[in-house]
Design an enzyme around this catalytic site. Structure first.
Site, PDB file in Angstrom:
ATOM      1  N   GLY A  70       0.808  -1.212   0.000  1.00 52.42           N
ATOM      2  CA  GLY A  70       0.000   0.000   0.000  1.00 52.42           C
ATOM      3  C   GLY A  70       0.843   1.264   0.000  1.00 52.42           C
ATOM      4  CG  ASN A 151      -5.487   3.906   8.978  1.00 52.99           C
ATOM      5  OD1 ASN A 151      -5.900   4.886   8.366  1.00 52.99           O
ATOM      6  ND2 ASN A 151      -4.421   3.949   9.753  1.00 52.99           N
ATOM      7  CD  GLN A 179      -6.960  -0.759   7.108  1.00 54.57           C
ATOM      8  OE1 GLN A 179      -7.712  -1.710   7.305  1.00 54.57           O
ATOM      9  NE2 GLN A 179      -5.710  -0.757   7.561  1.00 54.57           N
ATOM     10  CB  THR A 237      12.549  -9.227 -10.644  1.00 53.09           C
ATOM     11  OG1 THR A 237      13.610  -8.957 -11.567  1.00 53.09           O
ATOM     12  CG2 THR A 237      12.099 -10.667 -10.791  1.00 53.09           C
ATOM     13  CB  CYS A 325       3.015   4.243  11.571  1.00 56.70           C
ATOM     14  SG  CYS A 325       2.457   3.415  10.103  1.00 56.70           S
TER      15      CYS A 325
HETATM   16  C1  PLP Z   1      -5.025   3.208   4.947  1.00 56.57           C
HETATM   17  C2  PLP Z   1      -3.678   2.608   4.766  1.00 56.57           C
HETATM   18  N1  PLP Z   1      -2.920   2.993   3.727  1.00 56.57           N
HETATM   19  C3  PLP Z   1      -1.707   2.471   3.502  1.00 56.57           C
HETATM   20  C4  PLP Z   1      -1.167   1.524   4.347  1.00 56.57           C
HETATM   21  C5  PLP Z   1       0.188   0.978   4.050  1.00 56.57           C
HETATM   22  O1  PLP Z   1       0.091  -0.290   3.437  1.00 56.57           O
HETATM   23  P1  PLP Z   1       1.351  -1.287   3.443  1.00 56.57           P
HETATM   24  O2  PLP Z   1       1.478  -1.796   4.855  1.00 56.57           O
HETATM   25  O3  PLP Z   1       0.960  -2.374   2.491  1.00 56.57           O
HETATM   26  O4  PLP Z   1       2.528  -0.523   2.980  1.00 56.57           O
HETATM   27  C6  PLP Z   1      -1.914   1.100   5.452  1.00 56.57           C
HETATM   28  C7  PLP Z   1      -1.343   0.120   6.416  1.00 56.57           C
HETATM   29  O5  PLP Z   1      -1.434   0.272   7.620  1.00 56.57           O
HETATM   30  C8  PLP Z   1      -3.207   1.644   5.657  1.00 56.57           C
HETATM   31  O6  PLP Z   1      -3.955   1.263   6.696  1.00 56.57           O
END
Ligand code: PLP
Length: 385
Positions: A70, A151, A179, A237, A325
């Protein structure tokens, strides 16, 4: 018994996904760019996964670009659009204040390079008002980025209405559907977006695989430069086993999306009703609007959420204080703060997120142990005060 209520951070693999990961890792190890038999078998795996993800999104396989997840998909959408549209004089980006760090920090990075950025606030509902977007977008806006589902609180945003505001000024529309994809139906044409991000590990697929869906004809500069992979849109790749796992996860999600949303939604409602009834001084955040069915964010008056998280962990129950995070730091959630809540209320909030393997018995165990833990923490605070 260990209980996992942190599906928005990441999910366990579906057994069918694990099976294909092992099979592809051991059997289809070729480089999908190779001309020989091994390469062509790996390419067939990618094509199959591409069709599965396109079906999940109601898009076309040619519009799917595989990424490492993501975060990369969000970076690609924003940086790729910014670079593509800069020569046309557009130097402005718009996003909501409740985006994931993958979007917010990408905007910050571009702001340091001279881009103008506008973060649109949300009210107590946790829903972005399309008219606030309309006010923010100008003829100089390159891209509007608003997430499909949040999220931390699970609120679903009115993406089609927001896209209309972006398009009225000729800006591109991106949505981070990390999400929502796999949890609720995601239809790229109905959402009327140009770019959409998703990530496999949020719906029982492997970590390290994601997608940026790029509407046919959209101008985007590659961020990852190198070989001609993914029709020269994303060099490197391909992670064939993880992408195969993503494809299987997409098919599994699609086939049972309504039934699973109803099942998990009933569990979430049981959890909320149970906690609100058993623990005084609790309130559900963002409950007024539409939410994804698996997410509940609850404030516990006079309880430090980090302490409650640790107390629950000692009881074998894993929850979160918000985005993964920011866990481990005492920074109050930027999402709850953007909704206008005090730092105090934001720091008193826990996120419960459910999924594939969640059960009624697990919810009941949480509801049974929580009141005692909250009372204990509150009495400690009283003594300290
Ligand atoms: C809304 C949202 N965007 C992006 C991400 C990031 O995704 P990834 O963990 O696959 O890099 C997250 C992950 O917590 C998320 O909840």
């Amino acid at each position: 018994m260990r209980i996992y209520f942190d599906y928005n951070a990441t999910t366990p693999l579906a057994p069918e996904v694990l099976e294909v990961l092992v099979e592809v890792t051991t059997q289809q190890f070729g480089n999908a760019s190779s001309v020989h038999h091994f390469g062509q078998r790996a390419k067939a795996v990618l094509d199959d996964a591409r069709s599965a993800v396109a079906a999940l999104l109601h898009g076309d396989p040619s519009e799917i670009v595989f990424t490492s997840g993501g975060t990369e998909a969000d970076n690609f959408a924003i940086r790729g659009a910014a670079e593509a549209l800069e020569p046309t004089g557009r130097r402005h980006l718009v996003a909501s204040a409740i985006e994931h760090e993958a979007v917010l920090n990408t905007l910050k990075a571009l702001a340091r390079r001279g881009w103008q950025t506008t973060l649109v606030p949300v009210g107590e509902s946790g829903i972005v008002d399309p008219y606030r977007i309309k006010d923010a977008v100008t003829a100089g806006t390159a891209l509007v980025s608003v997430m499909h589902a949040n999220n931390e609180i699970g609120t679903i945003q009115p993406i089609a209405e927001i896209a209309a505001m972006a398009h009225a000024q000729g800006a591109l529309m991106h949505t981070d559907a990390v999400q929502s994809a796999g949890k609720i139906p995601v239809h790229v044409r109905t959402l009327d977006v140009d770019l959409l991000s998703l990530s496999a590990h949020k719906f029982n697929g492997p970590k390290g695989a994601g997608v940026l869906w790029i509407k046919r004809g959209t101008r985007l500069q590659p961020v990852m430069t190198g070989g001609k992979h993914e029709r020269s849109r994303r060099a490197g790749t391909e992670n064939v086993p993880a992408i195969a796992g993503l494809g299987v996860a997409a098919r599994l999600a699609m086939h049972k999306i309504d039934a699973e949303a109803a099942r998990v939604g009933a569990l979430r409602d049981r959890l909320e009703a149970g906690i609100l009834a058993a623990v005084p001084g609790t309130i559900v955040n963002g409950a007024a609007g539409q939410r994804v069915p698996n997410t509940s964010n609850i404030s516990f008056d006079r309880v430090e959420a980090e302490s409650l998280l640790i107390a629950l962990d000692l009881e074998g129950i894993a929850v979160s204080t918000g985005s993964a995070c920011s866990s481990g730091t005492l920074e109050p959630s930027h999402v709850l703060r953007a909704m206008g809540f005090s730092a105090h209320r934001a720091q008193n909030s826990l996120r419960f997120s459910l999924g594939l393997f969640s059960t009624e018995a697990e919810v009941d165990r949480l509801v049974a142990v929580l009141p005692g833990l909250v009372e204990k923490l509150r009495s400690l605070t009283r003594k300290a005060g």
